[in-house]
Write a protein that holds these residues in place. Structure first.
Motif, mmCIF file in Angstrom:
data_model
loop_
_atom_site.group_PDB
_atom_site.id
_atom_site.type_symbol
_atom_site.label_atom_id
_atom_site.label_comp_id
_atom_site.label_asym_id
_atom_site.label_seq_id
_atom_site.Cartn_x
_atom_site.Cartn_y
_atom_site.Cartn_z
ATOM 1 N N LEU A 1 24.863 38.148 31.450
ATOM 2 C CA LEU A 1 24.659 37.602 30.100
ATOM 3 C C LEU A 1 23.204 37.416 29.705
ATOM 4 O O LEU A 1 22.903 37.282 28.524
ATOM 5 N N GLY A 2 22.317 37.339 30.679
ATOM 6 C CA GLY A 2 20.959 36.900 30.406
ATOM 7 C C GLY A 2 20.846 35.416 30.722
ATOM 8 O O GLY A 2 21.827 34.770 31.106
ATOM 9 N N PRO A 3 19.671 34.831 30.563
ATOM 10 C CA PRO A 3 19.463 33.428 30.929
ATOM 11 C C PRO A 3 20.404 32.485 30.167
ATOM 12 O O PRO A 3 20.564 32.599 28.953
ATOM 13 N N ARG B 1 31.641 36.687 24.114
ATOM 14 C CA ARG B 1 30.371 37.177 23.572
ATOM 15 C C ARG B 1 30.622 37.917 22.267
ATOM 16 O O ARG B 1 31.459 38.815 22.191
ATOM 17 N N ASP B 2 29.897 37.522 21.217
ATOM 18 C CA ASP B 2 30.009 38.158 19.908
ATOM 19 C C ASP B 2 28.600 38.313 19.353
ATOM 20 O O ASP B 2 28.073 37.402 18.699
ATOM 21 N N HIS C 1 33.076 26.438 19.856
ATOM 22 C CA HIS C 1 31.689 25.988 19.977
ATOM 23 C C HIS C 1 30.922 27.087 20.686
ATOM 24 O O HIS C 1 31.328 27.560 21.751
ATOM 25 N N ARG C 2 29.803 27.470 20.069
ATOM 26 C CA ARG C 2 29.069 28.643 20.547
ATOM 27 C C ARG C 2 27.590 28.348 20.701
ATOM 28 O O ARG C 2 27.011 27.573 19.925
ATOM 29 N N PHE C 3 26.964 28.980 21.679
ATOM 30 C CA PHE C 3 25.519 28.993 21.770
ATOM 31 C C PHE C 3 24.993 30.000 20.748
ATOM 32 O O PHE C 3 25.460 31.148 20.698
#
Length: 241
Positions: free
Chosen positions: A32-34, A77-78, A93-95
């Motif tokens: 995903l990355g950091p 992931r979007d 709830h999303r980052f």
């Protein structure tokens, strides 16, 4: 504002667990990355948990990256959003990965399950935990807009000089202990200096920005007259000192 992780630990009030093995987290980040630092810390310290009865995404062993509960599951992931929590009604709830800060933290947004609109929730994962804890305790977003803004970043803050800003997990108990509603109606104890002096702010009226420092044994209705003005911009003051 960088989250105070010890205050997050106090907010969670859960015994320390082994958490997620470091190599699992590293593998998830390879996919995903950091990950946002306060979420990464939560994974390492606790590994699993729930908010509002719904589980927070965790990290699975590398061979199970597509497990539905894993943060690495493809459906989470979007583009520039990463879903870590789904409410019972389907709200996510999303980052907000495209708004990552210099410290690596990502704001939290809530995606409406019906119209797809996004609303801001918190500035960090730690703030997300604080916001939901405050609402669960009947504190709404906080006693005034300034403290609500603080909690969206961190559930309280303890500085090296001993100044403590309370999180939602302790603010009610501190106010009850010092009988603030009785002796200083209209005011809220939002912190202390670890030396017997409290930090007080109004919780209604026009001026809900000023912070006054006053001996906790001298509480009265005239806080603004007898107390020392610390700042009228708490968030800015904390960032500058």
């Amino acid at each position: 504002m960088t989250p105070d992780l010890e205050q997050v630990r106090a907010l969670l009030g859960a015994p320390h667990r082994a958490g997620t093995p470091p190599h699992w987290i590293e593998h998830a980040e390879a996919v995903l990355g950091p990950l946002p630092p306060s979420y990464r810390w939560w994974l390492a310290e606790y590994g699993s948990g729930a908010v509002g009865g719904a589980s927070i995404a965790t990290v699975s062993p590398p061979e199970y990256v597509e497990d539905s509960d894993a943060i690495t599951a493809a459906w989470r992931r979007d583009d520039d959003r990463l879903c870590f929590h789904v409410e019972d009604d389907g709200a996510e709830h999303r980052f907000a990965l495209d708004r990552r800060r210099a410290d690596g933290e990502c704001p939290i947004v809530r995606r409406d399950p019906f119209d797809g609109e996004e609303d801001p929730v918190a500035e960090t994962f730690a703030g997300f935990l604080a916001v939901h804890d405050a609402r669960a305790r009947g504190l709404r977003d906080g006693p005034n807009p300034t403290i609500a803004q603080l909690w969206r970043a961190t559930p309280g803050l303890l500085r090296p000089d001993g100044l403590l800003l309370y999180g939602p997990h302790e603010i009610a108990e501190r106010n009850e202990t010092f009988e603030v509603a009785r002796y200083a109606p209209g005011w809220t104890l939002v912190g202390d200096d670890s030396g017997g002096r409290g930090l007080l702010m109004r919780h209604h009226g026009r001026d809900r920005r000023s912070v006054y420092v006053l001996d906790l044994g001298a509480l009265g209705e005239d806080v603004a007259d007898v107390g020392d003005l610390l700042t009228n911009d708490l968030i800015g003051w904390l960032a500058a000192v």
